[in-house]
Design a protein around this motif. Structure first.
Motif, PDB file in Angstrom:
ATOM      1  N   THR A  79       0.837  -1.197   0.000  1.00  0.00           N
ATOM      2  CA  THR A  79       0.000   0.000   0.000  1.00  0.00           C
ATOM      3  C   THR A  79       0.873   1.248   0.000  1.00  0.00           C
ATOM      4  O   THR A  79       1.826   1.329   0.790  1.00  0.00           O
ATOM      5  N   LYS A  80       0.544   2.193  -0.850  1.00  0.00           N
ATOM      6  CA  LYS A  80       1.260   3.474  -0.813  1.00  0.00           C
ATOM      7  C   LYS A  80       0.985   4.156   0.518  1.00  0.00           C
ATOM      8  O   LYS A  80      -0.172   4.346   0.897  1.00  0.00           O
ATOM      9  N   ALA A  81       2.052   4.532   1.211  1.00  0.00           N
ATOM     10  CA  ALA A  81       1.919   5.252   2.478  1.00  0.00           C
ATOM     11  C   ALA A  81       2.175   6.739   2.289  1.00  0.00           C
ATOM     12  O   ALA A  81       1.406   7.574   2.769  1.00  0.00           O
ATOM     13  N   THR A  82       3.267   7.059   1.570  1.00  0.00           N
ATOM     14  CA  THR A  82       3.723   8.439   1.507  1.00  0.00           C
ATOM     15  C   THR A  82       4.286   8.782   0.139  1.00  0.00           C
ATOM     16  O   THR A  82       4.612   7.899  -0.665  1.00  0.00           O
ATOM     17  N   GLU A  83       4.426  10.085  -0.088  1.00  0.00           N
ATOM     18  CA  GLU A  83       5.124  10.613  -1.253  1.00  0.00           C
ATOM     19  C   GLU A  83       5.921  11.825  -0.792  1.00  0.00           C
ATOM     20  O   GLU A  83       5.415  12.654  -0.023  1.00  0.00           O
ATOM     21  N   GLY A  84       7.169  11.921  -1.242  1.00  0.00           N
ATOM     22  CA  GLY A  84       7.993  13.059  -0.856  1.00  0.00           C
ATOM     23  C   GLY A  84       8.060  13.197   0.658  1.00  0.00           C
ATOM     24  O   GLY A  84       8.202  12.220   1.393  1.00  0.00           O
ATOM     25  N   ASN A  85       7.920  14.432   1.112  1.00  0.00           N
ATOM     26  CA  ASN A  85       7.819  14.678   2.555  1.00  0.00           C
ATOM     27  C   ASN A  85       6.601  15.547   2.849  1.00  0.00           C
ATOM     28  O   ASN A  85       6.584  16.327   3.799  1.00  0.00           O
ATOM     29  N   TYR A  86       5.547  15.349   2.005  1.00  0.00           N
ATOM     30  CA  TYR A  86       4.394  16.238   2.055  1.00  0.00           C
ATOM     31  C   TYR A  86       3.045  15.530   1.928  1.00  0.00           C
ATOM     32  O   TYR A  86       2.003  16.163   2.051  1.00  0.00           O
ATOM     33  N   TYR A  87       3.048  14.214   1.685  1.00  0.00           N
ATOM     34  CA  TYR A  87       1.781  13.541   1.377  1.00  0.00           C
ATOM     35  C   TYR A  87       1.682  12.204   2.093  1.00  0.00           C
ATOM     36  O   TYR A  87       2.630  11.419   2.125  1.00  0.00           O
ATOM     37  N   THR A  88       0.491  11.933   2.642  1.00  0.00           N
ATOM     38  CA  THR A  88       0.158  10.610   3.169  1.00  0.00           C
ATOM     39  C   THR A  88      -1.147  10.150   2.525  1.00  0.00           C
ATOM     40  O   THR A  88      -2.060  10.948   2.288  1.00  0.00           O
ATOM     41  N   GLY A 123       2.766  -4.799   3.135  1.00  0.00           N
ATOM     42  CA  GLY A 123       3.858  -3.860   3.276  1.00  0.00           C
ATOM     43  C   GLY A 123       3.424  -2.493   2.804  1.00  0.00           C
ATOM     44  O   GLY A 123       2.365  -2.339   2.187  1.00  0.00           O
ATOM     45  N   ALA A 124       4.245  -1.487   3.094  1.00  0.00           N
ATOM     46  CA  ALA A 124       3.977  -0.116   2.671  1.00  0.00           C
ATOM     47  C   ALA A 124       5.049   0.322   1.686  1.00  0.00           C
ATOM     48  O   ALA A 124       6.170  -0.186   1.695  1.00  0.00           O
ATOM     49  N   TYR A 125       4.698   1.277   0.814  1.00  0.00           N
ATOM     50  CA  TYR A 125       5.714   1.824  -0.085  1.00  0.00           C
ATOM     51  C   TYR A 125       5.700   3.341  -0.092  1.00  0.00           C
ATOM     52  O   TYR A 125       4.700   3.967   0.241  1.00  0.00           O
ATOM     53  N   HIS A 126       6.853   3.896  -0.470  1.00  0.00           N
ATOM     54  CA  HIS A 126       7.056   5.347  -0.537  1.00  0.00           C
ATOM     55  C   HIS A 126       7.317   5.747  -1.974  1.00  0.00           C
ATOM     56  O   HIS A 126       8.202   5.183  -2.627  1.00  0.00           O
ATOM     57  N   PHE A 127       6.570   6.740  -2.475  1.00  0.00           N
ATOM     58  CA  PHE A 127       6.799   7.278  -3.810  1.00  0.00           C
ATOM     59  C   PHE A 127       7.822   8.401  -3.698  1.00  0.00           C
ATOM     60  O   PHE A 127       7.544   9.449  -3.113  1.00  0.00           O
ATOM     61  N   ALA A 128       9.008   8.169  -4.241  1.00  0.00           N
ATOM     62  CA  ALA A 128      10.115   9.110  -4.084  1.00  0.00           C
ATOM     63  C   ALA A 128       9.995  10.312  -5.008  1.00  0.00           C
ATOM     64  O   ALA A 128       9.620  10.176  -6.171  1.00  0.00           O
ATOM     65  N   THR A 129      10.328  11.470  -4.479  1.00  0.00           N
ATOM     66  CA  THR A 129      10.482  12.698  -5.271  1.00  0.00           C
ATOM     67  C   THR A 129      11.829  13.305  -4.890  1.00  0.00           C
ATOM     68  O   THR A 129      11.906  14.201  -4.051  1.00  0.00           O
ATOM     69  N   PRO A 130      12.914  12.818  -5.493  1.00  0.00           N
ATOM     70  CA  PRO A 130      14.256  13.188  -5.055  1.00  0.00           C
ATOM     71  C   PRO A 130      14.621  14.663  -5.212  1.00  0.00           C
ATOM     72  O   PRO A 130      15.625  15.098  -4.648  1.00  0.00           O
ATOM     73  N   ALA A 180       7.755   7.511   9.688  1.00  0.00           N
ATOM     74  CA  ALA A 180       6.844   8.151  10.646  1.00  0.00           C
ATOM     75  C   ALA A 180       5.382   8.060  10.229  1.00  0.00           C
ATOM     76  O   ALA A 180       4.486   8.370  11.023  1.00  0.00           O
ATOM     77  N   HIS A 181       5.127   7.616   9.002  1.00  0.00           N
ATOM     78  CA  HIS A 181       3.751   7.605   8.491  1.00  0.00           C
ATOM     79  C   HIS A 181       3.403   6.262   7.854  1.00  0.00           C
ATOM     80  O   HIS A 181       2.855   6.198   6.753  1.00  0.00           O
ATOM     81  N   GLY A 182       3.719   5.183   8.560  1.00  0.00           N
ATOM     82  CA  GLY A 182       3.253   3.867   8.127  1.00  0.00           C
ATOM     83  C   GLY A 182       4.281   2.978   7.477  1.00  0.00           C
ATOM     84  O   GLY A 182       3.981   1.825   7.152  1.00  0.00           O
ATOM     85  N   GLY A 183       5.500   3.480   7.267  1.00  0.00           N
ATOM     86  CA  GLY A 183       6.484   2.701   6.529  1.00  0.00           C
ATOM     87  C   GLY A 183       7.381   1.819   7.357  1.00  0.00           C
ATOM     88  O   GLY A 183       8.351   1.263   6.835  1.00  0.00           O
ATOM     89  N   GLY A 184       7.083   1.659   8.615  1.00  0.00           N
ATOM     90  CA  GLY A 184       7.936   0.854   9.487  1.00  0.00           C
ATOM     91  C   GLY A 184       7.815  -0.634   9.226  1.00  0.00           C
ATOM     92  O   GLY A 184       7.055  -1.092   8.363  1.00  0.00           O
TER      93      GLY A 184
END
Length: 273
Positions: free
Chosen positions: A98-107, A126-133, A147-151
């Protein structure tokens, strides 16, 4: 995943076909336009496999089941809303990301229903993070993800958090980073995640983007599990010198379809670390 803005005539049709197929070769040149066609209009809208879905009837052809031992799964984001997890279980799905987060601005506003719902029905999740480098450092985004579900916890039912790194739906394909800087960004994310959880983060990507944006780096192929995106009858040539894939995203019909490369006991082993 995301589409990207490619500039100049140096991008050949053959290279485009290697990752997304000839049916999409004409549309991949306009990432922002294509992102809107996929429903991505605001930051936070990126999701796994987005360049391959919803704009073409030929975008995703379900693959034939491989003869080797495999386990079927799915991945979801906010676009799926509240998922019918019992229905997915009855359809044979045994794991989910499941997508948990994107960048450092979205849940993901549906994260709780999707992440907990898959677990409650019996799936390994599991959780995944969509990266915006281009937005912040790898360490910053890994910390946000954690901090938002990715542990991760060693409960036998939780997979390590995954890094979704691919085409930028909001601008330049490689987020304005050189190949060396991109590799450093990924390493920063991976090291931060491992320092907290003890786990090597699986990396979701595809051959075309990885070749363009990391120089086809082999820096992670002995540590981080590969989750390869390839909408075809086989995973094809793997990026970065990975000797094998761990997960293969092979279709988006009727929801993103994934296949674990091994039997259920190996999936449990990945969860257990």
């Amino acid at each position: 995943m995301k589409s990207a803005l490619f500039t100049g005539a140096a991008v050949t049709l053959g290279l485009l076909m290697a990752s997304v197929g000839s049916a999409q070769a004409s549309s991949i040149h306009q990432p922002t336009t294509q992102a809107r066609q996929h429903g991505i209009t605001l930051a936070g809208g990126g999701y796994m496999g987005w360049t391959n879905t919803k704009t073409s009837s030929t975008a995703a052809t379900p693959a034939v089941l491989a003869p080797a031992a495999t386990v079927e799964g799915i991945d979801v984001a906010s676009y799926q809303g509240n998922v019918d997890w019992a229905g997915q279980w009855n359809a044979g799905k045994r794991f989910a990301y499941t997508k948990a987060t994107e960048g450092n601005y979205y849940t993901n506003p549906y994260f709780a229903q999707q992440y907990n719902g898959s677990y409650n029905v019996g799936m390994i999740r599991g959780a995944y993070h969509f990266a915006t480098p281009n937005d912040s450092s790898g360490a910053n985004q890994a910390t946000y993800f954690l901090a938002h579900g990715g542990g991760w916890s060693k409960d036998g039912k939780t997979l390590p958090g995954a890094l979704d790194i691919e085409y930028n739906p909001y601008g330049a394909t490689c987020y304005g980073l050189s190949a060396a800087s991109m590799v450093s960004w990924i390493r920063d994310f991976a090291n931060t995640y491992k320092a907290t959880t003890g786990r090597d983060v699986p990396i979701y990507t595809n051959l075309d983007w990885w070749s363009r944006c990391t120089g086809n780096s082999s820096a992670f192929n002995s540590t981080n599990p590969l989750w390869v995106a390839k909408y075809a009858s086989s995973p094809g040539t793997l990026p970065g010198g990975w000797p094998f894939h761990t997960i293969w995203q092979y279709s988006s019909t009727p929801i993103d379809q994934d296949r674990f490369n091994g039997d259920y006991s190996r999936l449990q082993a990945l969860a257990n670390g």
